[in-house]
Structure formats: C-alpha cells, structure tokens
Design an enzyme around this catalytic site. Sequence first.
Site, mmCIF file in Angstrom:
data_model
loop_
_atom_site.group_PDB
_atom_site.id
_atom_site.type_symbol
_atom_site.label_atom_id
_atom_site.label_comp_id
_atom_site.label_asym_id
_atom_site.label_seq_id
_atom_site.Cartn_x
_atom_site.Cartn_y
_atom_site.Cartn_z
ATOM 1 N N ASP A 1 -39.595 59.384 25.311
ATOM 2 C CA ASP A 1 -39.407 59.601 23.872
ATOM 3 C C ASP A 1 -39.248 58.270 23.137
ATOM 4 O O ASP A 1 -39.178 57.209 23.754
ATOM 5 C CB ASP A 1 -38.156 60.491 23.685
ATOM 6 C CG ASP A 1 -38.308 61.479 22.544
ATOM 7 O OD1 ASP A 1 -39.121 61.233 21.645
ATOM 8 O OD2 ASP A 1 -37.589 62.504 22.554
ATOM 9 N N GLU B 1 -44.145 59.763 20.976
ATOM 10 C CA GLU B 1 -43.714 59.061 19.753
ATOM 11 C C GLU B 1 -44.209 59.809 18.527
ATOM 12 O O GLU B 1 -44.308 59.258 17.450
ATOM 13 C CB GLU B 1 -44.071 57.572 19.779
ATOM 14 C CG GLU B 1 -45.530 57.228 19.915
ATOM 15 C CD GLU B 1 -46.312 57.444 18.643
ATOM 16 O OE1 GLU B 1 -47.028 58.468 18.590
ATOM 17 O OE2 GLU B 1 -46.213 56.624 17.703
ATOM 18 N N TRP B 2 -44.581 61.065 18.742
ATOM 19 C CA TRP B 2 -44.874 62.059 17.692
ATOM 20 C C TRP B 2 -46.117 61.748 16.857
ATOM 21 O O TRP B 2 -46.226 62.188 15.703
ATOM 22 C CB TRP B 2 -43.660 62.253 16.774
ATOM 23 C CG TRP B 2 -42.360 62.174 17.490
ATOM 24 C CD1 TRP B 2 -41.891 63.110 18.371
ATOM 25 C CD2 TRP B 2 -41.384 61.132 17.449
ATOM 26 N NE1 TRP B 2 -40.689 62.709 18.871
ATOM 27 C CE2 TRP B 2 -40.349 61.500 18.316
ATOM 28 C CE3 TRP B 2 -41.285 59.910 16.752
ATOM 29 C CZ2 TRP B 2 -39.222 60.706 18.536
ATOM 30 C CZ3 TRP B 2 -40.160 59.118 16.959
ATOM 31 C CH2 TRP B 2 -39.162 59.513 17.831
ATOM 32 N N GLY B 3 -47.041 60.964 17.426
ATOM 33 C CA GLY B 3 -48.284 60.676 16.704
ATOM 34 C C GLY B 3 -48.116 59.696 15.561
ATOM 35 O O GLY B 3 -49.044 59.456 14.800
ATOM 36 N N ASP C 1 -41.899 67.688 16.273
ATOM 37 C CA ASP C 1 -41.589 68.896 17.043
ATOM 38 C C ASP C 1 -42.062 70.171 16.343
ATOM 39 O O ASP C 1 -41.896 70.320 15.128
ATOM 40 C CB ASP C 1 -40.074 69.015 17.236
ATOM 41 C CG ASP C 1 -39.504 67.837 18.013
ATOM 42 O OD1 ASP C 1 -40.236 66.862 18.255
ATOM 43 O OD2 ASP C 1 -38.322 67.904 18.353
HETATM 44 C C1 GLA Z 1 -37.520 64.621 20.311
HETATM 45 C C2 GLA Z 1 -38.740 65.207 21.001
HETATM 46 C C3 GLA Z 1 -38.424 66.614 21.480
HETATM 47 C C4 GLA Z 1 -37.224 66.608 22.403
HETATM 48 C C5 GLA Z 1 -36.029 65.967 21.703
HETATM 49 C C6 GLA Z 1 -34.875 65.734 22.643
HETATM 50 O O1 GLA Z 1 -37.260 65.291 19.120
HETATM 51 O O2 GLA Z 1 -39.830 65.208 20.138
HETATM 52 O O3 GLA Z 1 -39.558 67.189 22.125
HETATM 53 O O4 GLA Z 1 -37.549 65.917 23.569
HETATM 54 O O5 GLA Z 1 -36.369 64.692 21.156
HETATM 55 O O6 GLA Z 1 -33.767 65.180 22.003
#
Ligand code: GLA
Length: 373
Positions: free
Chosen positions: A118, A153-155, A176
């Site tokens: 993450d 890293e969410w794109g 998420d």
């Molecule tokens: C981020 C990630 C999630 C999860 C949480 C855990 O938000 O995107 O998928 O792993 O952290 O804290």
Amino acid sequence: MGWNSWNFFEGEINAQTLKEMGDAMVANGMRGAGYRYLIIDDYWVGGRDCHNKLYPDPQRFPDGIKPVADYLHLIGLKIGIYSDAATLTCGGVCGSYGFEELDAATFAEWGIDYLKYDYCNAPEDRETAVERYRTMGNALQHSGRDIVYSICEWGRRQPWLWAREVGGHLWRTTYDSRDAWSTQNLDSTISGGIIDIFDQQDTLAKYAGQGGWNDPDMLMTGLYGKGKSSSLNGLFTGCNYVEYVTQFAMWCMLSAPLIVNSDLRHLDNPILKLLTNPHLIAIDQDPLGQQCTTLSNDGTIQVLQKELSAERLAICVINRSNRPAEYNIPLSQILPKVKKKPVFSVWTEMEFECSSLKGMLDSHGCELYILQK
Ligand code: GLA
C-alpha cells in the site's frame, strides 16, 4: 483469484478465521473453481522485535503467521500479506519502508505467496513512489520465493505505466470500492461504487495482459452491506443480487483479479454459484488476457466486447439505467458482414442461431454471450 480480509474483517482478522476461510474455500467448491489466495490485509502487524523483524499481533496470531501459511498450503491454497511503502500503513501499524529486504526475507521464511503493498503515509510524487515500489520489488526478487507483487497506490501515479518495470504483477487503478452501484451523487471525497470504478477502466485496456493486470479493487459481490470500509460504517447498505452479478461479469470481462471480500463461511447459494460459474471464470482467466473494450454505450445500454482465445468473442450487455430496458444489437454491429451465427448464452447455457442479440434487462442487469469470430 482469491479472498481478502479487508472489507469484512478489517482489524479483526486472526489465525483461526483465516483457517476457517481456507476450509470454507475448499468445502464450498471455490478452490475447485480456481480460487487460491487468502490475503491478510491491514492490521496484522504487532510490531518489530529487537532485530527489527516484523511480528504479528500476538493476540490474533498467537503462533505467528507461518503455521497459518503451512495450514493453507496443506489444503492446496496460498497466502497473501499486506504492508506499506512508508513507516506506517493506512491503519497506522508498522510499514516496510527502510526494512524492505528484511521484510521480504521474513515473508519468504513464513511461506508468503503474495504481497499487497500500500501507499499511505508516503510522499505524493511519482518518482518517490516508483523508487519505493522498486525497492520492495527487488527485495521480493532477492527473497528466494515466488511472491506475487500487488501494487496499491490507487492509480494516482499511473502505475500501469511503470508497475511491471518495478516487478509488479497487478496494480490498483482506483481508490477503494464501496458496496454501492454508484456514489456519484454523494460527497466527492467518497470513492466509487462498482459502476463508477468500472467506468475508470475504459482507457486502460491496453495495459493489461499476461504478467501484469489492472486491478479495479476487490469484489463487493455478496457483501450486502455487511462490510466495514466498503459500507463506510453503515452509509451504504449494499447492492442487490442483480448488481453483484453485473459486477462479477464486468470484472471477468476486464480480466481483473477476482478477490472476494465476503465471509466465505456464509455465502448464500446464488452468490456461490455466481462466484464459481465456470463460463465467467473462463472469460476472466482466458489465456489471451485481453481486457474488454466498449463497443457502444448510449447511456442506458452499454455493450462490452472481449477477445477470447480460439477466435471467440465475449459480449456483455449492461443496463446502466434505473429501470428495466430492452436491447437489440444486430450481429453485424459486432462482426461486420455477419448476418446470422450460433451464439452461446452464458446465463441459459444454450446455443442458438440468431441475427441479433436481443432481450430485456433488469435495472443494472447484464447478459453475456460467447460467439465465434
Ligand atoms: C487502503 C487500501 C485498501 C486497504 C486499506 C487498509 O485504503 O486501498 O484496499 O488495504 O488501505 O488500511
């Protein structure tokens, strides 16, 4: 294909629950259908010992992680774990920054097969992100064990352009997912529902393929509002069955990682049948590894196509609107010059000759077909 602890258990995941989840995956036929990985997400860490070695929370993992890994391996499954490219994870426990080699070696020693890495509490810029992901990628390679490397890293920094290069096998493309069809009309700080997340994949098709996959986050399928983070503590009450079917179908069309979040010990029959549908799984896992593209979208009916091996095409028709809708797609729109062809319907498992694909869809419902090119 697998399961992840995050949305259902958050900080309550423990060794016993993981073993039960593994047993459930074997007993309910998911292992047989191809699911393998059980991934422990955030909050498993207890701290670092006097040699800086990570240890798990002693209450929830009293004998450590290795016995859990051994157990899951024994029953034909694999185990994944979570860390972060900073000193603290999103949940605020120890991350791996500065200890990458040691942590990768520890994960290998425990028998870990997958690492979700993450990016909370780390610098925003792309250069640093690439460097930090590369450091862990190298450490995993030195660890002596094959460990799938999942970049999260969410794109934000276009990981589809650099993730493979730093050793990544899959990379999150969005924030998420929430357990809702759409969150568009809500506060813009709330990340997307399943159709919002799906829409963000449209331009990314060319980056997915064998060895490196776009990851549009985990499956909400079957959560019915029981997840924690996915429901934002009760704000979302979940999707309906039709919407879960459509999410699963869309994720298969995307060649996305299929990571279930629901409690596997209590899946109801329709959800279990959906998650183990051999036609859908074959579409997801097709060796060509193509991600679907949009053939047409009039705002109500969206038609997706995905090339499959052996000269076949999967077609998925989605009703995006809030009411039932009809569709009628001449085959010539899909395959120019073709007037009539045998078509396989995934839901009815029947093949029929037709000149157009037509039918009626529930709100947010979908239909899937396979045809020879
Ligand atoms: C981020 C990630 C999630 C999860 C949480 C855990 O938000 O995107 O998928 O792993 O952290 O804290």
